[in-house]
Design a protein around this motif. Sequence first.
Motif, PDB file in Angstrom:
ATOM      1  N   ARG B 461      -3.646 -19.854   3.673  1.00  0.00           N
ATOM      2  CA  ARG B 461      -4.477 -20.423   4.731  1.00  0.00           C
ATOM      3  C   ARG B 461      -5.714 -19.550   4.949  1.00  0.00           C
ATOM      4  O   ARG B 461      -6.823 -20.049   5.090  1.00  0.00           O
ATOM      5  CB  ARG B 461      -3.671 -20.554   6.020  1.00  0.00           C
ATOM      6  N   ASP B 462      -5.509 -18.224   4.921  1.00  0.00           N
ATOM      7  CA  ASP B 462      -6.642 -17.305   5.101  1.00  0.00           C
ATOM      8  C   ASP B 462      -7.685 -17.500   4.015  1.00  0.00           C
ATOM      9  O   ASP B 462      -8.866 -17.293   4.223  1.00  0.00           O
ATOM     10  CB  ASP B 462      -6.158 -15.844   5.068  1.00  0.00           C
ATOM     11  N   ALA B 463      -7.209 -17.842   2.823  1.00  0.00           N
ATOM     12  CA  ALA B 463      -8.153 -17.994   1.707  1.00  0.00           C
ATOM     13  C   ALA B 463      -8.848 -19.343   1.754  1.00  0.00           C
ATOM     14  O   ALA B 463      -9.633 -19.670   0.876  1.00  0.00           O
ATOM     15  CB  ALA B 463      -7.424 -17.839   0.391  1.00  0.00           C
ATOM     16  N   GLY B 464      -8.572 -20.122   2.771  1.00  0.00           N
ATOM     17  CA  GLY B 464      -9.230 -21.412   2.906  1.00  0.00           C
ATOM     18  C   GLY B 464      -8.603 -22.475   2.029  1.00  0.00           C
ATOM     19  O   GLY B 464      -9.272 -23.442   1.652  1.00  0.00           O
TER      20      GLY B 464
END
Lengths: 533, 1054
Positions: B461-464
Amino acid sequence: MAFASIFVPNFLLQAVVRAEPALHECGLALIDQSPPLSRVVAIDETAAQMGVEIGMTKTDAEQFAGVKIRPRSPAQEKAAHAALLDIGWSISPRIEDTAQDAIVLVISGLTSLMGVEKEIGARLIERLTACGLRGNVAIASNIDTALIVARGFAGVTVISPGEESQYLSRLSVRALSPPDETAEILDRWGVETCADLARLPILDLSERLGQEGVGLHILARGAFARSLVIAEPAHSFEEEMELDEAVEELEPLSFLLGRLLDQLCARLTARSLGAAALRVRFELQPSFENAVDIQEAFRTQKQPGLYDKQIQLPVPVRDSKMLLKLLRLRLQRNPPDAPIQKITLAADAARPRTIEGNLFLPSILDPEKLELTIARIAHVVGEGNVGSPSLTDTYRPGDFQMRRFRIPQETFRTNGVRPMANERADSRMSAGFRVFRPAVPATLAFDRGCPTHVAFQGLRGDVSAAAGPWRTSGDWWREDPWEQEEWDLEIHFQETADRRDRLSFDGFHPHRGIYRLYYDSLRRGWFVRGVYD
Amino acid sequence: MYIELHARSAFSFLEGASVPEELVQVCAERGMPAMALLDRDGVYGSPRFHGAAKKHSLRAHVGAEVTSVAEWRYPLLVESRAGYQNLCRLLTQMKLRAKKGEGKIRAEEMAEMSGGLICLTGGQEGPLVHALTEGGIERGLKSVEQLCRTFGRENVYVELQRHFCREEEARNQAAVQIARRLKLPLLATNGVSFACPQQREVLDVFTCIRRHQTLSTAGRLLSANSERRFKAHEEMSQLFFDLPEALANTEILSSRLQFTLNDLGYQFPVYPVPNGESQMHFLRQRTLDGMIHNYGSENERARQQIDRELALIEKLDLAGYFLIVWDIVRFCREQNILVQGRGSAANSAVCYSLGITAVDPVGMDLLFERFLSEERGEWPDIDLDLPSGDQRERAIQYVYERYGKRGAAMTANVITYRRRSAAREIGKALELDPETIDRLTALVGSWEYKDPSDTLERHFRDAGLDLQHRRIRKFLELCHAVQDLPRHLGQHSGGMVVCQGQLDSVVPLEPAAMAGRVVVQWDKEDCADMGIVKIDLLGLGMMAVLEESLETIRKCHGDEIDLGHLPQEDSAVYTALQNADTVGMFQIESRAQMSCLPRLQPRCFYDIVVQVAIIRPGPIVGNMVHPYLKRRQDREPPEYFHPSLEPILKRTLGVPLFQEQLLRMAMIAAGFTGGEAEELRRAMGFKRSEARMKEIEVKLRRGMTAKGIIGETQEQIVQSITSFALYGFPESHAASFALIAYASAWLKCHYLAAFTAAMLNHQPMGFYRPATLVKDAQRHGLKFKPIDVTRSEWECRLEKISEKFAVRVGMRYIKGLRQETALEIVRQRGIHSFRSIEDLKQRVPEIQKHELTALAEAGALNFLSNQRGFHRRDALWQVERAARRPGPLLEIPEATPSTDRVGCGSPATEPSPLRRMSDEERLVADFRGTGITVGPHPMAYRRAEMKKLGIRTAIDLTKLPDGTHVQVAGAVIARQRPGTAKGFVFLSLEDETGIANAILTPQLFAQDHTTVVHNQFLLIEGTLQNQENAVSVKAQRIKPLMISRAETPSHDFH
């Protein structure tokens, strides 16, 4: 000679804001959408102050409340660039299309018409603003000084001859756009500004950086003189027509298209070129039917629907009549779903085909005619259903793709021996198999794991022999995986009165036949895939 | 009963998707009595397969698929030991002549070594399918006849596999015909490639990785369906209902396969003793000689211990083993290679007397059974520490020479998929773009500590990345699924196995990636499980540092130092230790060690042993550190879990710190036998230990309950023992390390210049980057001289300056400079000195422009000019000219003597029009070009400003009382988030006065994550904690500081 350079800072962002002016007032981040990863490629000042950085992911940027995120729009960039060129051409016929965000124009001789240079600059800024862009203008006696200063100073800057180095001196050497390697060397030398560079002895610089160094030195002093590379808009071979009244019918549209095609082909002919591909782009009138209120209607109006198609041509063509026929066929097949208010036709130019006839060879079909024929067939059967079928490298049963039909480049072998029509690498006989597309739903009865009775399309039969099951599954990483279990069944049909009528998918009606049936585990049903000849 | 006789595991490296244990598990679950593992070109998975099968009382048949020169594979099953030996030799032969990971067997070699082997006709990759495809049934017939000639008619089985594929069934019919015509038995197999259907996806991804394809482009290289899973008798009998004999034959064939890995036939080599003596007699003599040297002739306790040990060695027939290790140590001593035994060998007085170890086990009362016990029935484990690099290589090559290329080999190291490698390769197979893959790879598995939210899902999720996307979801599932599956075979860092006779008849050998090295197909644990003796020749950077320091001291100071006889109670050493002034000292330099040292206050050698052992995950997680420290400071009395444990725990004040203590506790409190205690030890050290520990815990509780130790006491004892599963040191090992720690401390205290130069020459090693080592040494008064092409060598060396030694930094610190270039510079200047940069360029023509630039930028060319004030930018200015080739007209002919060329038409040393670098620019250039600076610390330039802001120096902190609110700033030199610290983050900030430590709570870290991770200089505000002189700042606020653009390095434990 006097040159004016217009530079639009943060061009990608401005191109988007131009289409949505309300974005001026808030923090904005532009993302380059290449799923699954989206990154920020441009930000405005407000967003930067809030902490958004270029290179951040969309998810990161979304965490900043108050920052609006929009996708980058190549179409709007193109339009903004065209507008930039238009502003240039609105003042001078001699302009250089230097970069996406910068142009240079000759303004010599315009003072009597438009006032002093400062006023010309102001007028350019005005026009930029009217086009929804913000930019800087620099006027100088040489092109590159104008360009560099426009990038380095806000507003309108007028540089009198002889004052170039004074203006440039404060700018970073990076403004001269040196190649990366040279920039690194200058960095190591501690050469930070154009003034630092200009102070270096040119001969020594030449010994170290060669002509590239000399060039940068001259640039840094504002002494570089070169000729303008006059932009030739015709390179794009694009014709555009905005209509006062939207067109809905094919006939009047054909008339307009014909005119545009005549112009396009005339230009191609003049340059001894042909169109290898033709792109047709219609801006469609927005429909107000579903708009909630008038504001919504205006908003929609700013983003009209688009009809965009490309026609690939087998050989470069400049016959406008033939192109018109092709276009008409395409439009008949796929008509736009709203009235047209703007037409753009663009041709990809290429050298036309030249063929020397051969007395001893039979003449082959003219590629232009073939293309027309294929287009006509496609009109009847639908696009994607015409061409040469070819198998794909997969276990997915029945999978194939339609390749574009082409006349083989090499009709004959080099030794002149013509290949036999039926010559194949694999000369072994194989059974023919007719595939039913789409597959026919069926019902099966089993006894101890083996099919015994089959029914489909009102037919019923007993299975006299069975081979299988054969299992395949795959594409598990895609949205459309498959998992099937196939059987080859010899079926003896029971005679019924209406059998003949029901066998619409089958050309012949034996009492028995060998069929391939499969169970689709994902759809949870049995289907007839086809019949062996 | 059907028996699966053709299965591949993940040890077929990208051709199988299950580990052997999974295959055995499903086999046992389906109630099948045996199974055969046939991995591609090896028996890599056999020991694990064998071990797992043993647990489930299954028979594990051995075999392999061996690639022929025609690219198809012989599926071979081992019938007898002779067959196994043949298989090993075949595999060795084909592997050793090919590149790593390749190799094919020739038909004549197969014919020569086919005895004891049974050949199947194979599935998709087998010889029969190959022949049928090439030339139909006739060709197939010939191919099977050929197999009959090679292996004997009675040893060939026509194999049938049914995976619900049309083509396969057509081939099966041909195979049945051939079998009938040749009167050969049919054999049903399932050509298993994975244990359960879901693993087919892993296999597909592996196929892509192996064939350099993506899932979209691999097409029919991928599996057609999921039928290559393990199938039980019922399923197989349905599949082969028409050919029941093919099923029945599996059982008959299985009963023929008598060989298992229990019958390996391994023998340790005999040491050639002179004059017809027995090995035992020879060993006894050498031991007694050593005993007299170490203990004198009057030490009765030592004599008794040695007699006891020798008796056991004789009984277990291990004299040869001890002599072989002694021989290696002797070779090292003769060659002046520093060597020291460690590990459990340090518990042996025989090893001490033979000079293998340096720790006196009698004096330290170490447990000999920990090293060798009669019950255990396995080889003792002796690890030798050697200087890393060439010296260790010499020792390894000696072993090869002595036992022959096929008599000795390195143990393998099976490289398995970890988060990063999995993310990278699966990402490629799924066609994620390179940028996304890079981002993901960088994200996964960064810090050592994982908080509950630190999951792959969160990273995604952090990496988009959109987890709703099917491809992304599959990526995530696959990343989980491939964890710990073998990827390829590597080489263990130092484990060697030797064998009496041919090692290649015990285990196949392969070439290693490193030239001149041969590895066995098993890793060290597998070798131990199979009873193969292993000698670890481990490279230890600190040993190399010690060795080089001694050499430098001998050369520069003229002092001869014997590490075996260093002054024992050196006050300088203990003062440094008590003040945690231990940067660069072996094993006691980390931040955690430094915070413990002032509290532990080491006063004798045994304190160092404790110090080395106490800061380990085992004691930390077992909450043993604080009780020990309190008891040591007399703040609480020693307490014992149970009175019966007092003798064991007395010297560590009731706190178990060493593995031996745990074993003894188990023996006394739970009545474990020596063998059971050893089982406990292996579970503690074994990486696949969780299940074992659970079993042992049950046994422990049972034993303690039987002895009446129940309730809280039992819990405490179990807790102490199980925490050690997380890693703790054996006392002997800690003692060996403590010796090296003491030696490094002594050298640092007394020969700082020599020690620091050696440390700088053996980087990377230890906890700190070279920049920190330099600054620490400077604070201790050592002078550094900058890199200078007229003086520096490749290595850092000592230079005498007014009766004191300074360290001249070597050219090895110039980033991008090749060693051969530096050596040529040194050689040329030896002939006569350089007169200018141009002269240097001409006389060292191989020097490349980027190398010259790097030298100039680091200031190494400043001394080539006679001009006063010639600075780095002057040199950079000249370099740019010197490096640019003149046109052909101006080029000087090759024949022109270099002296004539000097200054030829060019004022090569004239000053430049460039301005001198500022302090900041010099710092940037130093760190960019060398990673260190010998000038002032970046913080020193800004001290006045810092002072105005009320920011304290690191040294100030030590003078302030506990609880003071402070601000401290510095360059971050280490960021740690240890797995044992519950999410706390430890930062070390360096300024010109020393190192300050800061502790960040998990909440603060989460809040300021970006600031902490991405900034080189930080300002930390918080409360000073001064606990018995262990000083740290409990951070409340963190701010980034712009001190310098210099890229100061940091050692981050990711």
